[in-house]
Write a protein that holds these residues in place. Structure first.
Motif, short mmCIF file in Angstrom:
data_model
loop_
_atom_site.label_atom_id
_atom_site.label_comp_id
_atom_site.label_asym_id
_atom_site.label_seq_id
_atom_site.Cartn_x
_atom_site.Cartn_y
_atom_site.Cartn_z
N PRO A 42 18.32 43.04 55.64
CA PRO A 42 19.10 43.83 56.60
C PRO A 42 18.22 44.72 57.48
O PRO A 42 17.37 45.46 56.96
N PRO A 43 18.40 44.67 58.80
CA PRO A 43 17.59 45.50 59.70
C PRO A 43 17.66 46.99 59.39
O PRO A 43 16.66 47.70 59.56
N VAL A 44 18.82 47.47 58.93
CA VAL A 44 18.93 48.90 58.63
C VAL A 44 18.03 49.27 57.45
O VAL A 44 17.46 50.37 57.40
N SER A 45 17.84 48.35 56.51
CA SER A 45 16.93 48.61 55.39
C SER A 45 15.49 48.66 55.88
O SER A 45 14.71 49.54 55.48
N VAL A 46 15.14 47.71 56.74
CA VAL A 46 13.79 47.67 57.29
C VAL A 46 13.48 48.96 58.06
O VAL A 46 12.42 49.58 57.88
N GLU A 47 14.41 49.39 58.91
CA GLU A 47 14.20 50.60 59.70
C GLU A 47 14.06 51.83 58.81
O GLU A 47 13.21 52.70 59.07
N THR A 48 14.85 51.91 57.76
CA THR A 48 14.79 53.07 56.87
C THR A 48 13.48 53.09 56.09
O THR A 48 12.89 54.15 55.87
N ILE A 49 12.99 51.92 55.69
CA ILE A 49 11.70 51.85 55.01
C ILE A 49 10.59 52.32 55.95
O ILE A 49 9.68 53.07 55.55
N PRO A 62 6.00 35.21 52.95
CA PRO A 62 6.68 34.42 54.00
C PRO A 62 7.97 35.05 54.48
O PRO A 62 8.45 34.73 55.57
N PHE A 63 8.55 35.95 53.69
CA PHE A 63 9.86 36.51 54.03
C PHE A 63 9.77 37.90 54.65
O PHE A 63 10.74 38.36 55.27
N ILE A 64 8.65 38.58 54.48
CA ILE A 64 8.53 39.94 55.04
C ILE A 64 7.39 40.06 56.04
O ILE A 64 7.26 41.09 56.70
N GLY A 65 6.56 39.03 56.16
CA GLY A 65 5.42 39.10 57.07
C GLY A 65 5.85 39.36 58.50
O GLY A 65 6.76 38.71 59.01
N GLY A 66 5.21 40.33 59.13
CA GLY A 66 5.55 40.70 60.49
C GLY A 66 6.77 41.59 60.60
O GLY A 66 7.14 42.03 61.70
N ILE A 67 7.41 41.86 59.46
CA ILE A 67 8.61 42.70 59.45
C ILE A 67 8.35 43.99 58.69
O ILE A 67 8.62 45.09 59.18
N LEU A 68 7.81 43.85 57.49
CA LEU A 68 7.50 45.00 56.65
C LEU A 68 6.06 44.90 56.18
O LEU A 68 5.54 43.80 55.97
N GLN A 69 5.42 46.04 55.97
CA GLN A 69 4.12 46.06 55.31
C GLN A 69 4.19 47.08 54.18
O GLN A 69 3.94 48.27 54.37
#
Length: 257
Positions: free
Chosen positions: A25-32, A55-62
């Protein structure tokens, strides 16, 4: 320093019954990202391999850290090694010989890479092997067994711990069974990481969140722990707080004095 350790499947990432847009969920990514920008550390604590996450978080979360394979392989933000432990190859071989012929889907984590026994539809890199003899060199951090029923997973956990408990420890994650080196668990992993981080940041307050039985060691080790209304009753009882989503837990952690 606040350190937040999150389970992956069913906590941050939702595979079953979700569209591709809903899985992370984008809201989870933004909050992290907000959590990290505020100077806190966020990482993953999971039964998955490193190669089962990137493969599932690359480029989205670090994440700032990855506690993978139930604590047997811990790496940092740039995947630099922090702690590595392995299952003896003879034990892994015995597990493969016992359960692979029964039709269960099995996976090995070898140095963070996925090893399977048949080709699969997967977006990342993996090896296809027939056993330990043609598997890549390196530590076997974990052996995983996929079943179709809760009862089967529970029975395998009981049998593996009874027969091989001097060498490994099996954990049930819904219908998955994760078999890590003896003494490893998500809880031991976060405690090791906390001691490691104390050398760099001094006092560390540890937050943990998870949704399944294999998350109990994580929840028990955390100073403040969270789970969800859909988690098993025992998991809810052992958590400090029951929250609707990981976003609620992150916000609660940020506001915690």
């Amino acid at each position: 320093m606040k350190v937040f350790a999150s389970d992956f499947d069913g906590t941050l990432y939702f595979y079953k019954g979700a569209t591709e847009a809903e899985r992370l969920p984008p809201v989870s990514v933004e909050t992290i990202r907000r959590y990290q920008a505020a100077g806190h550390l966020f990482g993953l604590c999971t039964g998955r391999q490193v190669g089962g996450l990137t493969p599932f978080i690359g480029g989205i979360l670090q994440p700032d850290f990855y506690i993978t394979s139930s604590g047997a392989n811990i790496v940092g933000r740039e995947l630099e090694p922090i702690l590595k432990r392995g299952v003896d190859r003879s034990v892994a071989d015995a597990l493969i010989r016992e359960y692979n012929p029964k039709g269960y889907r099995m996976t090995l984590d070898i140095e963070g890479e996925i090893c399977v026994f048949a080709r699969m539809d997967y977006p990342g890199f993996y090896h296809v092997i027939t056993g330990v003899d043609d598997a890549p060199d390196g530590l076997i951090h974990q052996v995983s067994i996929h079943t179709e029923r809760l009862e089967d997973a529970a029975a395998i956990v009981e049998t593996v711990n009874e027969r091989f408990g001097d060498f490994v420890q099996a954990f049930q994650n819904v219908v998955e069974v994760d078999i890590a080196p003896r003494g490893c668990s998500k809880g031991k992993g976060v405690l090791y990481l906390r001691d490691y981080m104390k050398q760099h940041w001094g006092t560390v307050k540890l937050y943990g969140i998870g949704d399944s039985m294999n998350d109990l060691p994580l929840l028990d080790a955390a100073d403040v722990s969270y789970t969800f209304p859909y988690a098993p009753e025992l998991v809810q009882k052992r958590a400090t707080k029951v929250v609707p989503t990981i976003v609620d837990a992150l916000l609660d952690s940020m506001n915690d004095d």
